[in-house]
Write a protein that holds these residues in place. Structure first.
Motif, PDB file in Angstrom:
ATOM      1  N   UNK A 294      21.005  72.782  14.543  1.00  0.00           N
ATOM      2  CA  UNK A 294      22.207  72.996  15.346  1.00  0.00           C
ATOM      3  C   UNK A 294      21.982  73.861  16.572  1.00  0.00           C
ATOM      4  N   UNK A 295      21.110  74.857  16.458  1.00  0.00           N
ATOM      5  CA  UNK A 295      20.842  75.760  17.576  1.00  0.00           C
ATOM      6  C   UNK A 295      20.069  75.077  18.697  1.00  0.00           C
ATOM      7  N   UNK A 296      19.362  74.004  18.375  1.00  0.00           N
ATOM      8  CA  UNK A 296      18.522  73.321  19.371  1.00  0.00           C
ATOM      9  C   UNK A 296      19.137  72.020  19.867  1.00  0.00           C
ATOM     10  N   UNK A 297      20.270  71.616  19.296  1.00  0.00           N
ATOM     11  CA  UNK A 297      20.840  70.301  19.570  1.00  0.00           C
ATOM     12  C   UNK A 297      21.767  70.305  20.781  1.00  0.00           C
ATOM     13  N   UNK A 298      21.600  69.299  21.637  1.00  0.00           N
ATOM     14  CA  UNK A 298      22.464  69.073  22.791  1.00  0.00           C
ATOM     15  C   UNK A 298      23.056  67.680  22.639  1.00  0.00           C
ATOM     16  N   UNK A 299      24.384  67.566  22.664  1.00  0.00           N
ATOM     17  CA  UNK A 299      25.058  66.274  22.560  1.00  0.00           C
ATOM     18  C   UNK A 299      25.436  65.764  23.935  1.00  0.00           C
ATOM     19  N   UNK A 300      25.121  64.508  24.212  1.00  0.00           N
ATOM     20  CA  UNK A 300      25.537  63.845  25.449  1.00  0.00           C
ATOM     21  C   UNK A 300      26.445  62.690  25.042  1.00  0.00           C
ATOM     22  N   UNK A 301      27.606  62.546  25.730  1.00  0.00           N
ATOM     23  CA  UNK A 301      28.590  61.521  25.386  1.00  0.00           C
ATOM     24  C   UNK A 301      28.925  60.673  26.605  1.00  0.00           C
ATOM     25  N   UNK A 302      28.035  59.776  27.044  1.00  0.00           N
ATOM     26  CA  UNK A 302      28.312  58.939  28.216  1.00  0.00           C
ATOM     27  C   UNK A 302      29.460  57.965  27.949  1.00  0.00           C
ATOM     28  N   UNK A 303      30.095  57.519  29.022  1.00  0.00           N
ATOM     29  CA  UNK A 303      31.279  56.667  28.902  1.00  0.00           C
ATOM     30  C   UNK A 303      30.970  55.188  28.760  1.00  0.00           C
ATOM     31  N   UNK A 304      29.777  54.726  29.147  1.00  0.00           N
ATOM     32  CA  UNK A 304      29.461  53.297  29.074  1.00  0.00           C
ATOM     33  C   UNK A 304      28.041  53.106  28.542  1.00  0.00           C
ATOM     34  N   UNK A 305      27.743  51.877  28.164  1.00  0.00           N
ATOM     35  CA  UNK A 305      26.400  51.550  27.674  1.00  0.00           C
ATOM     36  C   UNK A 305      25.358  51.734  28.774  1.00  0.00           C
ATOM     37  N   UNK A 306      25.709  51.400  30.006  1.00  0.00           N
ATOM     38  CA  UNK A 306      24.796  51.596  31.137  1.00  0.00           C
ATOM     39  C   UNK A 306      24.481  53.076  31.324  1.00  0.00           C
ATOM     40  N   UNK A 307      25.516  53.916  31.245  1.00  0.00           N
ATOM     41  CA  UNK A 307      25.304  55.359  31.366  1.00  0.00           C
ATOM     42  C   UNK A 307      24.474  55.897  30.197  1.00  0.00           C
ATOM     43  N   UNK A 308      24.691  55.351  28.995  1.00  0.00           N
ATOM     44  CA  UNK A 308      23.926  55.784  27.823  1.00  0.00           C
ATOM     45  C   UNK A 308      22.442  55.495  28.044  1.00  0.00           C
TER      46      UNK A 308
ATOM     47  N   UNK B  48      30.922  58.012  24.168  1.00  0.00           N
ATOM     48  CA  UNK B  48      32.070  58.924  24.168  1.00  0.00           C
ATOM     49  C   UNK B  48      33.120  58.498  23.152  1.00  0.00           C
ATOM     50  N   UNK B  49      33.291  57.201  22.951  1.00  0.00           N
ATOM     51  CA  UNK B  49      34.324  56.714  22.042  1.00  0.00           C
ATOM     52  C   UNK B  49      33.860  56.633  20.579  1.00  0.00           C
ATOM     53  N   UNK B  50      32.633  57.072  20.270  1.00  0.00           N
ATOM     54  CA  UNK B  50      32.139  57.036  18.885  1.00  0.00           C
ATOM     55  C   UNK B  50      33.036  57.909  18.004  1.00  0.00           C
ATOM     56  N   UNK B  51      33.507  57.383  16.864  1.00  0.00           N
ATOM     57  CA  UNK B  51      34.435  58.144  16.030  1.00  0.00           C
ATOM     58  C   UNK B  51      33.794  59.309  15.288  1.00  0.00           C
ATOM     59  N   UNK B  52      32.481  59.266  15.077  1.00  0.00           N
ATOM     60  CA  UNK B  52      31.801  60.324  14.328  1.00  0.00           C
ATOM     61  C   UNK B  52      30.729  60.963  15.198  1.00  0.00           C
ATOM     62  N   UNK B  53      30.690  62.284  15.179  1.00  0.00           N
ATOM     63  CA  UNK B  53      29.622  63.005  15.865  1.00  0.00           C
ATOM     64  C   UNK B  53      29.024  64.003  14.879  1.00  0.00           C
ATOM     65  N   UNK B  54      27.769  64.390  15.080  1.00  0.00           N
ATOM     66  CA  UNK B  54      27.159  65.375  14.183  1.00  0.00           C
ATOM     67  C   UNK B  54      27.921  66.699  14.235  1.00  0.00           C
ATOM     68  N   UNK B  55      28.253  67.229  13.061  1.00  0.00           N
ATOM     69  CA  UNK B  55      28.932  68.529  12.976  1.00  0.00           C
ATOM     70  C   UNK B  55      27.887  69.622  12.851  1.00  0.00           C
ATOM     71  N   UNK B  56      27.944  70.612  13.729  1.00  0.00           N
ATOM     72  CA  UNK B  56      26.918  71.645  13.769  1.00  0.00           C
ATOM     73  C   UNK B  56      26.757  72.377  12.444  1.00  0.00           C
ATOM     74  N   UNK B  57      27.840  72.633  11.747  1.00  0.00           N
ATOM     75  CA  UNK B  57      27.737  73.368  10.479  1.00  0.00           C
ATOM     76  C   UNK B  57      27.096  72.555   9.370  1.00  0.00           C
ATOM     77  N   UNK B  58      27.100  71.239   9.488  1.00  0.00           N
ATOM     78  CA  UNK B  58      26.520  70.395   8.450  1.00  0.00           C
ATOM     79  C   UNK B  58      25.086  69.998   8.702  1.00  0.00           C
ATOM     80  N   UNK B  59      24.490  70.482   9.781  1.00  0.00           N
ATOM     81  CA  UNK B  59      23.128  70.091  10.130  1.00  0.00           C
ATOM     82  C   UNK B  59      22.103  70.935   9.382  1.00  0.00           C
ATOM     83  N   UNK B  60      20.894  70.407   9.206  1.00  0.00           N
ATOM     84  CA  UNK B  60      19.829  71.189   8.567  1.00  0.00           C
ATOM     85  C   UNK B  60      19.566  72.489   9.333  1.00  0.00           C
ATOM     86  N   UNK B  61      19.042  73.466   8.638  1.00  0.00           N
ATOM     87  CA  UNK B  61      18.767  74.779   9.214  1.00  0.00           C
ATOM     88  C   UNK B  61      17.859  74.656  10.438  1.00  0.00           C
TER      89      UNK B  61
END
Length: 195
Positions: free
Chosen positions: A63-77, A47-60
Motif C-alpha cells: 500500500x505504501x508503494x502503490x500508485x493508482x491511475x484511473x484513465x477515462x478511456x481505453x486509449x488513455x489506459x 475510471x468506471x471500474x467498480x472495484x479498486x484495490x483497498x489500501x488496508x487490504x493489501x499485503x504488508x
C-alpha cells in the motif's frame, strides 16, 4: 526450439517484459507479484471500474508503494501503461485493459518495458490475450477441504522461453502440488523411434 530450464522460482516474472493473467484469481496473482517486486508499484484501471484495490487490504508493504491511475478511456489506459512502463524507477506496472490488444499494441508495450527496464502485468478478460506477451497465467480459486483457507490454481499456459505448468497454492503462496511439464511435452521414447 530450445527452452531454458525451469527457474527455481516458477512464479518469477521475467523482467523487462509484459505478462498476462486471466481468470477470477488474477487480482490475487497481481497482489502476490506486487509484494515480490521492489520499488514503486503502479496499478492502472479504468475510471468506471467498480472495484479498486483497498489500501488496508493489501499485503504488508504494498500500500505504501502503490500508485493508482484511473484513465477515462481505453486509449488513455494504453497510453498510461506505455508511458509508465518506460519510467525506469517503477518496479511493477499492473493494468486492466478491457479489450484485447492488437499485436502492434502488445509489441509497443514490450518495447516500452525493455526501455524502462520495468515488468508489466496485464489483468485480461478470459481469452483476450496478446501474442506479444511473454507469459500468460490462468488464475482460479480451487476448492479445498479446509474452510479457513483459500486455495488457488495458477496455470502457466503460455511461456515463450520455458515450459508451462500448473500449481495449487494456499493463502500464503506456498505450493501444495505442482506439475512442471504439460502432457503435450511428455515423451516416453526417443524422438526417432516414434512411428
Amino acid at each position: 526450439m530450445r527452452f531454458d530450464p525451469a527457474p527455481a522460482d516458477p512464479f518469477a516474472l521475467a523482467g523487462r517484459r509484459v505478462h498476462e493473467a486471466e481468470g477470477r484469481g488474477r487480482r490475487a496473482f497481481a497482489l502476490f507479484q506486487a509484494a515480490r517486486h521492489p520499488g514503486p508499484l503502479v496499478w492502472i484501471l479504468p475510471r468506471h471500474a467498480p472495484e479498486i484495490p483497498m489500501l488496508r487490504g493489501l499485503p504488508c508493504g504494498v500500500g505504501e508503494r502503490l500508485h493508482l491511475l484511473r484513465p477515462t478511456s481505453e486509449t488513455d489506459l494504453l497510453w498510461c501503461l506505455e508511458e509508465t512502463l518506460r519510467a525506469a524507477p517503477i518496479g511493477l506496472v499492473i493494468a486492466e485493459p478491457e479489450k484485447p490488444l492488437s499485436l502492434t499494441a502488445g509489441r509497443r508495450l514490450q518495447l516500452a518495458a525493455e526501455t524502462g527496464r520495468t515488468t508489466g502485468l496485464l489483468l485480461i478478460q478470459q481469452g483476450a490475450g496478446s501474442p506479444a506477451t511473454e507469459t500468460r497465467w490462468t488464475c482460479e480459486p480451487e476448492p479445498g477441504e479446509r474452510r479457513d483457507s483459500t486455495l488457488h490454481r495458477w496455470a502457466l499456459n503460455k511461456n515463450k522461453k520455458r515450459t508451462t505448468g500448473s500449481w495449487i497454492l494456499d493463502e500464503h503462496g506456498a505450493t501444495a502440488a505442482f506439475h512442471m511439464v504439460s502432457a503435450v511435452g511428455e515423451r516416453r521414447q526417443p524422438a526417432g523411434a516414434a512411428r
